[in-house]
Design a protein around this motif. Structure first.
Motif, PDB file in Angstrom:
ATOM      1  N   GLN A 153     -10.707   2.372   1.213  1.00 34.51           N
ATOM      2  CA  GLN A 153     -11.005   1.027   0.732  1.00 34.51           C
ATOM      3  C   GLN A 153     -11.383   1.020  -0.751  1.00 34.51           C
ATOM      4  O   GLN A 153     -11.924   0.040  -1.250  1.00 34.51           O
ATOM      5  CB  GLN A 153     -12.158   0.429   1.546  1.00 34.51           C
ATOM      6  CG  GLN A 153     -11.867   0.311   3.030  1.00 34.51           C
ATOM      7  CD  GLN A 153     -13.100  -0.117   3.806  1.00 34.51           C
ATOM      8  OE1 GLN A 153     -14.195   0.398   3.586  1.00 34.51           O
ATOM      9  NE2 GLN A 153     -12.938  -1.070   4.708  1.00 34.51           N
TER      10      GLN A 153
ATOM     11  N   GLY B 232      -5.670   0.328  -0.442  1.00 31.13           N
ATOM     12  CA  GLY B 232      -6.877   0.703  -1.174  1.00 31.13           C
ATOM     13  C   GLY B 232      -6.818   2.068  -1.821  1.00 31.13           C
ATOM     14  O   GLY B 232      -7.707   2.429  -2.591  1.00 31.13           O
TER      15      GLY B 232
ATOM     16  N   ASP C 231     -10.296  -1.891  -3.094  1.00 30.55           N
ATOM     17  CA  ASP C 231     -10.848  -3.165  -2.632  1.00 30.55           C
ATOM     18  C   ASP C 231     -12.350  -3.255  -2.889  1.00 30.55           C
ATOM     19  O   ASP C 231     -12.867  -4.315  -3.244  1.00 30.55           O
ATOM     20  CB  ASP C 231     -10.595  -3.333  -1.126  1.00 30.55           C
ATOM     21  CG  ASP C 231      -9.114  -3.313  -0.792  1.00 30.55           C
ATOM     22  OD1 ASP C 231      -8.316  -3.787  -1.617  1.00 30.55           O
ATOM     23  OD2 ASP C 231      -8.753  -2.797   0.284  1.00 30.55           O
TER      24      ASP C 231
END
Length: 425
Positions: A188, A60, A191
């Protein structure tokens, strides 16, 4: 190699080494085991248990233009064995890029390339790796250890003489902040950006003052050319990371001995002196780039990058179309509100709490660890439990980074080899 242990099936296989996690630290350990088994008269029987479905290293945060902060020579093998087949230079040679990399005239490959190197090594190493297997408990049963897992076959138990725990770092969000589609940690980023429901405000907030925060600001500013990017930092300005040669000696393998042998007050003082080598610090070139961009936007009269310095967030409220932040300027003591489409917290990581897996008999504070990274267990538990990383307090700043993974893996295996050949009841 077959053994019998109390509470275990008489036919249960007992490994010499069970690795919990298969990120860079235990991958480095697997390469040491691989090379040992090629040349030694006795083999080390190892298995690695990894919760992810496949090998991956911070996917990510593999942002375009982001580079490593450490030399390529601090790879999985070079510092312990420059002739190893698992060096970054051998990876370049096999990929047909070694001359081009030399012509780049840099010690610092991109993160995308280093992630590819790690995948290459994971595919190349001779190791039993069980992906999709999450370890939930590690029980010492005298000389042996039982590792309980949740995996494709349900709940299973793996038995061994030694376990090496390397679960990596755990993303840290401020107290009271709950992750959601609009509020998430920077690891993250790639993502989660696609999951942000809508962007009616055309505005992002990035919280944090370290390297990751700077890279997220740069990425969002470039990726969303119509959006505003608001940086929120508690300090007055971004601090440059100290990557000078003398300061970098704090990451040398030899420093681990000195750090471990130092008195606790000295360790704390050294940690305070040198936090700027790794924590809440940004590469000087990236700081200059951010400031230049902000200045040029002021000249053009079209602002998209904003820095709210000396500012804290008093509340985070999710609404139907965004996130409302209540800000407090700690110097002017003024309050304001900012509504954004998403909040990215680049607020660092914490070490994994090994007591979530291993019973240490109620030990308080940092886990008691010997120089060879072996945990001191309650009396009567003589199995080997090792921490492959996350021991900054006892072993120094390098323990949570890639700097010493090669040397540390060799030291752990040396300790395990001595134990493996001891008789088991």
């Amino acid at each position: 190699m077959r053994h019998t242990t109390n509470g275990a099936d008489a036919a249960a296989h007992v490994y010499d080494l069970i690795g919990v996690g298969f990120g860079p630290s235990n991958l480095a350990l697997a390469t040491v085991v691989h090379e040992h088994n090629q040349i030694a008269g006795t083999r080390i029987d190892a298995v690695f248990l990894e919760s992810k479905a496949q090998f991956g290293w911070h996917p990510g945060m593999l942002l375009p233009g982001s580079s490593m902060q450490i030399s390529f020579a601090k790879d999985l093998a070079t510092l312990r064995n420059p002739r190893s087949e698992f060096t970054f230079l051998n990876y370049l040679h096999e990929r047909g890029r070694i001359v081009d990399f030399i012509n780049l005239q840099t010690f610092f490959p991109s993160r995308q390339e280093f992630a590819d190197y790690l995948r290459w090594a994971a595919d190349r190493v001779e190791a039993e790796v069980r992906y999709g297997t999450r370890v939930v408990q590690v029980d010492c049963q005298g000389e042996l250890v039982a590792v309980t897992c949740h995996g494709p076959d349900g709940v299973t138990t793996v038995y061994g003489k030694n376990v090496v725990v390397a679960p990596g770092l755990v993303p840290r969000l401020p107290e009271g902040v709950t992750a959601s589609e609009r509020v998430f940690h920077n690891h993250q980023l790639l993502d989660h950006l696609g999951q942000v429901p809508s962007r009616p405000h055309g505005r992002f907030a990035v919280v944090g003052a370290g390297q990751s925060a700077g890279e997220v600001i740069r990425y969002l500013h470039a990726q969303y050319p119509e959006a505003e990017v608001h940086s929120i930092i508690s300090r007055f300005g971004f601090s440059p990371s100290d990557d000078s040669p003398y300061a970098n000696r704090v990451f040398d393998p030899d420093t681990v001995d000195r750090w471990y042998g130092a008195a606790e007050p000295v360790r704390e003082r050294m940690m305070s002196y040198h936090r700027g080598t790794n924590y809440s610090a940004v590469d000087g070139e990236l700081i200059a780039e951010m400031f230049r961009r902000e200045y040029e936007e002021k000249v053009a009269g079209q602002r998209r990058q904003f820095v709210h310095n000396a500012t804290r967030i008093d509340s985070v409220t999710e609404q139907a179309d965004g996130v409302r932040l209540e800000l407090f300027d700690t110097m002017d003591e003024q309050r304001s509100a900012l509504t954004v489409d998403a909040v990215v917290y680049a607020t660092g990581f914490r070490s994994f709490d090994v007591t979530q897996l291993v019973d240490l008999g109620g030990a308080v504070g940092a886990p008691p660890v010997d120089r060879d990274y072996r945990l001191r267990l309650p009396e009567g538990q003589t199995c080997g439990v090792y921490l492959n990383g996350g021991v900054e307090q006892t072993h120094g700043l390098s323990s949570s980074l890639l700097s010493v993974v090669a040397v540390r893996a060799a030291e752990i295996l040396d300790s395990i080899i001595v134990r493996v050949h001891a008789p088991v009841s």
